[in-house]
Design a protein around this motif. Structure first.
Motif, PDB file in Angstrom:
ATOM      1  N   THR A  37       0.871  -1.168   0.000  1.00 47.69           N
ATOM      2  CA  THR A  37       0.000   0.000   0.000  1.00 47.69           C
ATOM      3  C   THR A  37       0.907   1.217   0.000  1.00 47.69           C
ATOM      4  OG1 THR A  37      -1.647  -1.190   1.297  1.00 47.69           O
ATOM      5  CG2 THR A  37      -1.863   1.201   1.208  1.00 47.69           C
ATOM      6  N   TYR A  38       0.596   2.149  -0.893  1.00 45.23           N
ATOM      7  CA  TYR A  38       1.384   3.367  -0.995  1.00 45.23           C
ATOM      8  C   TYR A  38       0.456   4.507  -1.365  1.00 45.23           C
ATOM      9  CZ  TYR A  38       4.956   6.679  -2.492  1.00 45.23           C
ATOM     10  OH  TYR A  38       5.746   7.787  -2.629  1.00 45.23           O
ATOM     11  N   LYS A  39       0.459   5.541  -0.521  1.00 49.71           N
ATOM     12  CA  LYS A  39      -0.403   6.712  -0.734  1.00 49.71           C
ATOM     13  C   LYS A  39      -1.852   6.309  -0.974  1.00 49.71           C
ATOM     14  CE  LYS A  39       3.167   9.854  -2.345  1.00 49.71           C
ATOM     15  NZ  LYS A  39       3.611  10.783  -3.368  1.00 49.71           N
ATOM     16  N   GLY A  40      -2.315   5.341  -0.185  1.00 48.89           N
ATOM     17  CA  GLY A  40      -3.700   4.898  -0.270  1.00 48.89           C
ATOM     18  C   GLY A  40      -4.016   3.990  -1.444  1.00 48.89           C
ATOM     19  N   LYS A  41      -2.998   3.594  -2.198  1.00 53.43           N
ATOM     20  CA  LYS A  41      -3.208   2.743  -3.361  1.00 53.43           C
ATOM     21  C   LYS A  41      -2.753   1.313  -3.066  1.00 53.43           C
ATOM     22  CE  LYS A  41      -2.616   6.458  -6.722  1.00 53.43           C
ATOM     23  NZ  LYS A  41      -2.328   7.613  -5.916  1.00 53.43           N
ATOM     24  N   SER A  42      -3.517   0.374  -3.580  1.00 52.43           N
ATOM     25  CA  SER A  42      -3.190  -1.036  -3.437  1.00 52.43           C
ATOM     26  C   SER A  42      -2.287  -1.450  -4.597  1.00 52.43           C
ATOM     27  CB  SER A  42      -4.475  -1.865  -3.454  1.00 52.43           C
ATOM     28  OG  SER A  42      -4.182  -3.236  -3.458  1.00 52.43           O
ATOM     29  N   LEU A  43      -1.055  -1.852  -4.273  1.00 55.19           N
ATOM     30  CA  LEU A  43      -0.075  -2.253  -5.282  1.00 55.19           C
ATOM     31  C   LEU A  43       0.159  -3.761  -5.221  1.00 55.19           C
ATOM     32  CD1 LEU A  43       2.686   0.467  -4.666  1.00 55.19           C
ATOM     33  CD2 LEU A  43       0.638   0.635  -6.089  1.00 55.19           C
ATOM     34  N   HIS A  44       0.207  -4.371  -6.390  1.00 56.13           N
ATOM     35  CA  HIS A  44       0.510  -5.799  -6.501  1.00 56.13           C
ATOM     36  C   HIS A  44       1.665  -5.913  -7.485  1.00 56.13           C
ATOM     37  CE1 HIS A  44      -3.394  -7.137  -4.671  1.00 56.13           C
ATOM     38  NE2 HIS A  44      -3.618  -5.860  -4.914  1.00 56.13           N
ATOM     39  N   VAL A  45       2.796  -6.417  -7.023  1.00 58.48           N
ATOM     40  CA  VAL A  45       3.989  -6.493  -7.863  1.00 58.48           C
ATOM     41  C   VAL A  45       4.380  -7.960  -8.027  1.00 58.48           C
ATOM     42  CG1 VAL A  45       6.389  -5.776  -8.167  1.00 58.48           C
ATOM     43  CG2 VAL A  45       4.767  -4.245  -6.994  1.00 58.48           C
ATOM     44  N   GLU A  46       4.362  -8.415  -9.253  1.00 58.53           N
ATOM     45  CA  GLU A  46       4.789  -9.765  -9.581  1.00 58.53           C
ATOM     46  C   GLU A  46       6.219  -9.690 -10.092  1.00 58.53           C
ATOM     47  OE1 GLU A  46       5.038 -13.752 -10.022  1.00 58.53           O
ATOM     48  OE2 GLU A  46       3.378 -12.685  -9.071  1.00 58.53           O
ATOM     49  N   VAL A  47       7.120 -10.449  -9.493  1.00 60.25           N
ATOM     50  CA  VAL A  47       8.533 -10.459  -9.884  1.00 60.25           C
ATOM     51  C   VAL A  47       8.753 -11.590 -10.884  1.00 60.25           C
ATOM     52  CG1 VAL A  47      10.893 -10.797  -9.067  1.00 60.25           C
ATOM     53  CG2 VAL A  47       9.273  -9.444  -7.705  1.00 60.25           C
ATOM     54  N   LYS A  48       9.260 -11.219 -12.042  1.00 58.03           N
ATOM     55  CA  LYS A  48       9.589 -12.192 -13.083  1.00 58.03           C
ATOM     56  C   LYS A  48      11.023 -11.929 -13.506  1.00 58.03           C
ATOM     57  CE  LYS A  48       5.728 -14.345 -13.341  1.00 58.03           C
ATOM     58  NZ  LYS A  48       5.695 -15.702 -12.821  1.00 58.03           N
ATOM     59  N   TYR A  49      11.891 -12.870 -13.232  1.00 58.52           N
ATOM     60  CA  TYR A  49      13.306 -12.689 -13.535  1.00 58.52           C
ATOM     61  C   TYR A  49      13.705 -13.627 -14.672  1.00 58.52           C
ATOM     62  CZ  TYR A  49      18.248 -11.962 -13.083  1.00 58.52           C
ATOM     63  OH  TYR A  49      19.550 -11.622 -13.362  1.00 58.52           O
ATOM     64  N   GLY A  50      14.567 -13.140 -15.535  1.00 56.71           N
ATOM     65  CA  GLY A  50      15.056 -13.969 -16.641  1.00 56.71           C
ATOM     66  C   GLY A  50      13.947 -14.286 -17.625  1.00 56.71           C
ATOM     67  N   ARG A  51      13.798 -15.555 -17.923  1.00 56.34           N
ATOM     68  CA  ARG A  51      12.805 -15.983 -18.921  1.00 56.34           C
ATOM     69  C   ARG A  51      11.441 -16.286 -18.308  1.00 56.34           C
ATOM     70  NH1 ARG A  51      16.610 -19.993 -22.509  1.00 56.34           N
ATOM     71  NH2 ARG A  51      17.930 -18.332 -23.339  1.00 56.34           N
ATOM     72  N   ASP A  52      11.302 -16.101 -17.018  1.00 55.52           N
ATOM     73  CA  ASP A  52      10.036 -16.381 -16.335  1.00 55.52           C
ATOM     74  C   ASP A  52       8.923 -15.498 -16.892  1.00 55.52           C
ATOM     75  OD1 ASP A  52       8.373 -17.607 -14.540  1.00 55.52           O
ATOM     76  OD2 ASP A  52       9.127 -16.544 -12.774  1.00 55.52           O
ATOM     77  N   ARG A  53       7.738 -16.054 -17.098  1.00 55.08           N
ATOM     78  CA  ARG A  53       6.591 -15.327 -17.654  1.00 55.08           C
ATOM     79  C   ARG A  53       5.358 -15.561 -16.788  1.00 55.08           C
ATOM     80  NH1 ARG A  53      10.147 -13.103 -19.741  1.00 55.08           N
ATOM     81  NH2 ARG A  53      10.868 -13.303 -21.857  1.00 55.08           N
ATOM     82  N   LEU A  54       4.369 -14.680 -16.938  1.00 56.70           N
ATOM     83  CA  LEU A  54       3.117 -14.816 -16.194  1.00 56.70           C
ATOM     84  C   LEU A  54       2.360 -16.060 -16.666  1.00 56.70           C
ATOM     85  CD1 LEU A  54       1.651 -11.178 -16.216  1.00 56.70           C
ATOM     86  CD2 LEU A  54       2.647 -12.377 -14.280  1.00 56.70           C
ATOM     87  N   SER A  55       1.807 -16.787 -15.700  1.00 59.37           N
ATOM     88  CA  SER A  55       0.938 -17.915 -16.033  1.00 59.37           C
ATOM     89  C   SER A  55      -0.448 -17.360 -16.379  1.00 59.37           C
ATOM     90  CB  SER A  55       0.838 -18.876 -14.846  1.00 59.37           C
ATOM     91  OG  SER A  55       0.108 -18.258 -13.787  1.00 59.37           O
TER      92      SER A  55
END
Length: 151
Positions: free
Chosen positions: A100-118
């Motif tokens: 949470t930052y300045k009242g905002k909901s943040l969602h951060v997905e870390v993808k390193y190298g060749r990793d991709r979102l499922s």
């Protein structure tokens, strides 16, 4: 015979964004210990050359900027009797970092190298943004910081 360039590892070079994070973290340590001369406080160091190191850097940066951030572990619990991991109770596809930052909901997905979102992670990202949250896929600290600075 000498090794080919394909087999040699590139030397890690810190970005300006990582250097800024290190300075912020070291400054914080100095404020926490005002009685100590700065030269006796070990400089804080960070990297972004693995998913784990990138995640740690992002969580610390958000905290230093006055936000709240936490790493989310969705791996499950190892069950010795069964000899395998039991699924956790979290929804599938949650981002690696929730903040949470300045009242905002943040969602951060870390993808390193060749990793991709499922596909499940893509659906979760869509659900987060549809509900008013902000979703970001971080591949390195510099791109994360550039995104964060625009919030």
């Amino acid at each position: 015979m000498s090794q080919t360039n394909a087999n040699t590892k590139h030397r890690y070079r810190k970005s300006e964004a990582i250097r800024e994070l290190e300075l912020l973290a070291t400054d914080e340590a100095c404020r926490k210990h005002p009685g100590l001369d700065r030269k006796y406080i070990a400089p804080r160091t960070f990297r972004d050359d693995s998913a784990n190191e990138l995640t740690k850097a992002i969580v610390k940066f958000i905290d230093l900027k006055g936000g709240f951030a936490s790493r989310v572990n969705s791996m499950g619990v190892y069950d010795r009797k069964l000899g395998k991991y039991r699924p956790g109770t979290q929804k599938k596809g949650l981002a690696d970092i929730m903040a949470t930052y300045k009242g905002k909901s943040l969602h951060v997905e870390v993808k390193y190298g060749r990793d991709r979102l499922s596909e499940v992670q893509k659906q979760t990202a869509e659900n987060v943004t549809r509900s008013g949250g902000i979703y970001f896929v971080a591949k390195d600290f510099e791109s994360f910081k550039n995104w964060f600075d625009q919030i």
